[in-house]
Design a protein around this motif. Structure first.
Motif, PDB file in Angstrom:
ATOM      1  N   TYR A  36       0.856  -1.187   0.000  1.00  0.00           N
ATOM      2  CA  TYR A  36       0.000   0.000   0.000  1.00  0.00           C
ATOM      3  C   TYR A  36       0.890   1.235   0.000  1.00  0.00           C
ATOM      4  CZ  TYR A  36      -3.188   3.616   1.647  1.00  0.00           C
ATOM      5  OH  TYR A  36      -3.918   4.777   1.767  1.00  0.00           O
ATOM      6  N   LYS A  37       0.612   2.187  -0.912  1.00  0.00           N
ATOM      7  CA  LYS A  37       1.414   3.402  -1.035  1.00  0.00           C
ATOM      8  C   LYS A  37       0.517   4.619  -0.938  1.00  0.00           C
ATOM      9  CE  LYS A  37       5.249   5.697  -2.296  1.00  0.00           C
ATOM     10  NZ  LYS A  37       4.759   7.095  -2.113  1.00  0.00           N
ATOM     11  N   TRP A  38       0.836   5.494   0.019  1.00  0.00           N
ATOM     12  CA  TRP A  38       0.114   6.763   0.171  1.00  0.00           C
ATOM     13  C   TRP A  38       1.094   7.792   0.714  1.00  0.00           C
ATOM     14  CZ3 TRP A  38      -2.873   8.722   4.873  1.00  0.00           C
ATOM     15  CH2 TRP A  38      -3.526   9.943   4.558  1.00  0.00           C
ATOM     16  N   ASP A  44       4.165  -3.178   3.004  1.00  0.00           N
ATOM     17  CA  ASP A  44       3.647  -4.427   2.470  1.00  0.00           C
ATOM     18  C   ASP A  44       2.366  -4.807   3.191  1.00  0.00           C
ATOM     19  OD1 ASP A  44       5.838  -4.495   0.847  1.00  0.00           O
ATOM     20  OD2 ASP A  44       6.923  -6.024   1.996  1.00  0.00           O
ATOM     21  N   ALA A  45       1.321  -5.101   2.416  1.00  0.00           N
ATOM     22  CA  ALA A  45       0.002  -5.373   3.000  1.00  0.00           C
ATOM     23  C   ALA A  45      -0.490  -6.784   2.748  1.00  0.00           C
ATOM     24  CB  ALA A  45      -1.023  -4.379   2.448  1.00  0.00           C
ATOM     25  N   GLY A  46       0.114  -7.505   1.806  1.00  0.00           N
ATOM     26  CA  GLY A  46      -0.372  -8.845   1.501  1.00  0.00           C
ATOM     27  C   GLY A  46       0.601  -9.608   0.629  1.00  0.00           C
ATOM     28  N   GLU A  47       0.250 -10.840   0.349  1.00  0.00           N
ATOM     29  CA  GLU A  47       1.084 -11.681  -0.501  1.00  0.00           C
ATOM     30  C   GLU A  47       0.198 -12.623  -1.299  1.00  0.00           C
ATOM     31  OE1 GLU A  47       2.215 -15.105   2.769  1.00  0.00           O
ATOM     32  OE2 GLU A  47       3.425 -13.278   2.693  1.00  0.00           O
ATOM     33  N   LYS A  66      -3.599 -13.351   0.464  1.00  0.00           N
ATOM     34  CA  LYS A  66      -3.996 -13.031   1.833  1.00  0.00           C
ATOM     35  C   LYS A  66      -3.306 -11.756   2.290  1.00  0.00           C
ATOM     36  CE  LYS A  66      -0.423 -15.863   4.100  1.00  0.00           C
ATOM     37  NZ  LYS A  66      -0.188 -16.958   5.075  1.00  0.00           N
ATOM     38  N   THR A  67      -3.982 -11.049   3.197  1.00  0.00           N
ATOM     39  CA  THR A  67      -3.400  -9.850   3.793  1.00  0.00           C
ATOM     40  C   THR A  67      -2.500 -10.242   4.958  1.00  0.00           C
ATOM     41  OG1 THR A  67      -5.509  -9.668   4.979  1.00  0.00           O
ATOM     42  CG2 THR A  67      -5.156  -8.178   3.137  1.00  0.00           C
ATOM     43  N   LYS A  68      -1.557  -9.358   5.274  1.00  0.00           N
ATOM     44  CA  LYS A  68      -0.661  -9.564   6.405  1.00  0.00           C
ATOM     45  C   LYS A  68      -1.380  -9.223   7.714  1.00  0.00           C
ATOM     46  CE  LYS A  68       3.718  -8.937   3.963  1.00  0.00           C
ATOM     47  NZ  LYS A  68       4.228 -10.280   4.314  1.00  0.00           N
ATOM     48  N   PRO A  69      -0.849  -9.694   8.863  1.00  0.00           N
ATOM     49  CA  PRO A  69      -1.535  -9.489  10.141  1.00  0.00           C
ATOM     50  C   PRO A  69      -1.910  -8.037  10.438  1.00  0.00           C
ATOM     51  CG  PRO A  69       0.194 -11.116  10.408  1.00  0.00           C
ATOM     52  CD  PRO A  69       0.330 -10.577   9.010  1.00  0.00           C
ATOM     53  N   TRP A  70      -1.025  -7.078  10.125  1.00  0.00           N
ATOM     54  CA  TRP A  70      -1.358  -5.686  10.443  1.00  0.00           C
ATOM     55  C   TRP A  70      -2.529  -5.193   9.588  1.00  0.00           C
ATOM     56  CZ3 TRP A  70      -1.673  -1.593   7.155  1.00  0.00           C
ATOM     57  CH2 TRP A  70      -1.027  -1.700   5.916  1.00  0.00           C
ATOM     58  N   ALA A  71      -2.591  -5.677   8.331  1.00  0.00           N
ATOM     59  CA  ALA A  71      -3.680  -5.269   7.445  1.00  0.00           C
ATOM     60  C   ALA A  71      -4.983  -5.993   7.775  1.00  0.00           C
ATOM     61  CB  ALA A  71      -3.293  -5.534   5.993  1.00  0.00           C
ATOM     62  N   GLN A  76      -9.439  -7.889   6.434  1.00  0.00           N
ATOM     63  CA  GLN A  76      -8.841  -9.212   6.276  1.00  0.00           C
ATOM     64  C   GLN A  76      -9.291  -9.857   4.968  1.00  0.00           C
ATOM     65  OE1 GLN A  76     -10.136 -12.768   8.586  1.00  0.00           O
ATOM     66  NE2 GLN A  76      -8.063 -12.701   9.422  1.00  0.00           N
ATOM     67  N   VAL A  77      -8.346 -10.400   4.241  1.00  0.00           N
ATOM     68  CA  VAL A  77      -8.620 -11.065   2.968  1.00  0.00           C
ATOM     69  C   VAL A  77      -7.953 -12.434   2.949  1.00  0.00           C
ATOM     70  CG1 VAL A  77      -8.219 -11.010   0.476  1.00  0.00           C
ATOM     71  CG2 VAL A  77      -8.877  -8.921   1.677  1.00  0.00           C
ATOM     72  N   ARG A  78      -8.730 -13.442   2.583  1.00  0.00           N
ATOM     73  CA  ARG A  78      -8.223 -14.787   2.301  1.00  0.00           C
ATOM     74  C   ARG A  78      -8.948 -15.262   1.047  1.00  0.00           C
ATOM     75  NH1 ARG A  78      -5.580 -12.927   5.720  1.00  0.00           N
ATOM     76  NH2 ARG A  78      -4.827 -13.850   7.670  1.00  0.00           N
ATOM     77  N   ASP A  79      -8.322 -15.101  -0.103  1.00  0.00           N
ATOM     78  CA  ASP A  79      -8.963 -15.411  -1.380  1.00  0.00           C
ATOM     79  C   ASP A  79      -8.254 -16.562  -2.080  1.00  0.00           C
ATOM     80  OD1 ASP A  79     -10.650 -13.337  -0.919  1.00  0.00           O
ATOM     81  OD2 ASP A  79     -10.010 -12.099  -2.603  1.00  0.00           O
TER      82      ASP A  79
END
Length: 253
Positions: A36-38, A44-47, A66-71, A76-79
């Motif tokens: 994520y860039k702002w 880093d937000a996911g992999e 999937k998103t990382k723990p902080w995200a 939360q995403v698990r696709d």
């Protein structure tokens, strides 16, 4: 989080034939980091992991993201995306998207049916809300062909002979994305030197594309991707807009 899948998969679809050197794919597994860039924030937000297996007359495709723990605390995403493609003519046979996002469950299943001049997608849409209530509905999608989904397009992209394209040339095609049939417009903007997350530089084709519905209504912001200029044609870097900031995907060798 639509972009988590789009940035890796909805890259482009071309309606011309692949180059003669595009004989097919061997078994492979590709890894990506999503960030994520702002402004000055870049985290880093996911992999995601994308794999292909050659099963005789059919390619079997799997993508997990999937998103990382902080995200997870924010969204939360698990696709998981599953697909099968007939190697003869590179025509999709089936597609499934299984999504666990922010406490909700969704599954889209598509079965393809082909005629001489069109493609039909029989779609089953399953949804379960946070309270555990499940709904199922069916929908039929149509496209003039060739038609792909948000997984098979990733590989069809890599069969294109980009050296035969003119700079800035625009092409259009159709993609089935769950309950919608969308038009993708693609432009190849030529070759560029890019720097990957590991600081290594690569020569890549720069491609820009967008999604529209009914030929006019814009359904997603434009996305830019850079694809390796070698024979592998691996998507190396992708950038898409969010309501605030950008989401980026980096190939990790």
């Amino acid at each position: 989080m639509r972009y988590l899948s789009i940035l890796l998969l909805a890259i482009s679809i071309f309606i011309w034939s692949p180059g003669s050197e595009a004989a097919g794919f061997k078994n492979e597994t590709l890894h990506y980091v999503i960030s994520y860039k702002w402004g000055l924030i870049h985290k880093d937000a996911g992999e995601a992991t994308l794999s292909l297996r050659d099963n005789g007359s059919v390619y079997s495709l799997v993508l997990s993201a999937k998103t990382k723990p902080w995200a997870d605390r924010f969204y939360q995403v698990r696709d998981t995306l599953l697909g099968s493609v007939n190697k003869n003519g590179f025509r999709p046979l089936s597609y499934s998207k299984i999504a666990h996002e922010k406490g909700r469950y969704a599954r889209d299943d598509i079965k393809y049916h082909y005629t001489s001049n069109s493609v039909k997608g029989e779609t089953k849409l399953t949804r379960r809300n946070k309270e555990g209530e499940t709904t199922v509905r069916n929908k039929t999608l149509f496209g003039p062909g060739p038609v792909f989904d948000m997984l098979s397009v990733f590989y069809y992209l890599r069969l294109v002979n980009y050296d035969n394209l003119e700079r800035g040339e625009a092409m259009k095609a159709t993609v089935f994305s769950g309950s919608k049939s969308e038009t993708i417009t693609i432009k190849c903007l030529g070759k560029e030197i890019i720097e990957l997350k590991n600081k290594k530089k690569r020569l890549a084709y720069h491609i820009k594309f967008n999604f529209t519905q009914e030929g006019k209504k814009k359904s997603s912001d434009d996305i830019d991707t850079w694809i390796s200029a070698d024979s592998a044609h691996i998507p190396l870097y992708l950038v898409g807009k969010l309501p605030v900031g950008q989401v980026r995907a980096y190939y990790i060798p």
